[in-house]
Motif scaffolding. Structure first.
Motif, mmCIF file in Angstrom:
data_model
loop_
_atom_site.group_PDB
_atom_site.id
_atom_site.type_symbol
_atom_site.label_atom_id
_atom_site.label_comp_id
_atom_site.label_asym_id
_atom_site.label_seq_id
_atom_site.Cartn_x
_atom_site.Cartn_y
_atom_site.Cartn_z
ATOM 1 N N ARG A 1 39.897 43.685 41.213
ATOM 2 C CA ARG A 1 38.518 43.373 41.617
ATOM 3 C C ARG A 1 38.342 41.919 41.993
ATOM 4 N NH1 ARG A 1 35.193 43.626 36.011
ATOM 5 N NH2 ARG A 1 36.350 41.987 34.972
ATOM 6 N N TRP A 2 39.323 41.071 41.701
ATOM 7 C CA TRP A 2 39.208 39.653 42.020
ATOM 8 C C TRP A 2 39.723 39.322 43.403
ATOM 9 C CZ3 TRP A 2 35.969 38.162 38.695
ATOM 10 C CH2 TRP A 2 36.016 38.599 37.383
ATOM 11 N N PHE B 1 34.184 40.011 50.805
ATOM 12 C CA PHE B 1 33.493 40.586 49.649
ATOM 13 C C PHE B 1 34.504 40.965 48.595
ATOM 14 C CE2 PHE B 1 30.807 41.611 53.294
ATOM 15 C CZ PHE B 1 29.638 40.981 52.903
ATOM 16 N N ALA B 2 34.114 40.843 47.342
ATOM 17 C CA ALA B 2 34.994 41.281 46.253
ATOM 18 C C ALA B 2 34.795 42.766 46.038
ATOM 19 C CB ALA B 2 34.667 40.519 44.968
ATOM 20 N N CYS B 3 35.839 43.459 45.719
ATOM 21 C CA CYS B 3 35.763 44.912 45.485
ATOM 22 C C CYS B 3 35.031 45.220 44.210
ATOM 23 C CB CYS B 3 37.156 45.525 45.406
ATOM 24 S SG CYS B 3 38.018 45.463 46.972
#
Length: 98
Positions: free
Chosen positions: A89-90, A96-98
């Motif tokens: 997620r980083w 955009f971050a997931c």
């Protein structure tokens, strides 16, 4: 006209000492030296020599199977056992971050 360049064998040969990988032979020699000098008895000297001969024999057999087996093994144990199907997620993807 085609130009050919020779590829010398010494440029792509693996660094082996006594037929085994250099680092492993030197490490086993250091261990044998420490055992032999550390005990300062005839038994410790003989056991150090026997250890070094046995380790060089085993390392030579390992090098015949694969010349860089220790590096392959180290790379193998560094890899994770599970890789997720998505990035973490980083990690930024497209801003955009997931």
């Amino acid at each position: 006209m085609r130009r050919t360049l020779p590829i010398h064998q010494s440029l792509h040969r693996h660094a082996h000492v006594l037929g085994a990988e250099r680092e492993l032979v030197m490490t086993s020699a250091l261990i044998a030296l420490l055992v032999g000098v550390g005990g300062l008895t005839a038994i410790s000297m003989v056991s150090a020599i026997l250890f070094w001969i046995a380790s060089v024999f085993a390392l030579r057999r390992m090098a015949k199977a694969d010349p860089i087996m220790s590096r392959v093994w180290l790379r193998h144990i560094r890899h994770q056992e599970f890789y997720p199907a998505r990035p973490s997620r980083w990690r930024a993807t497209g801003g955009f971050a997931c």
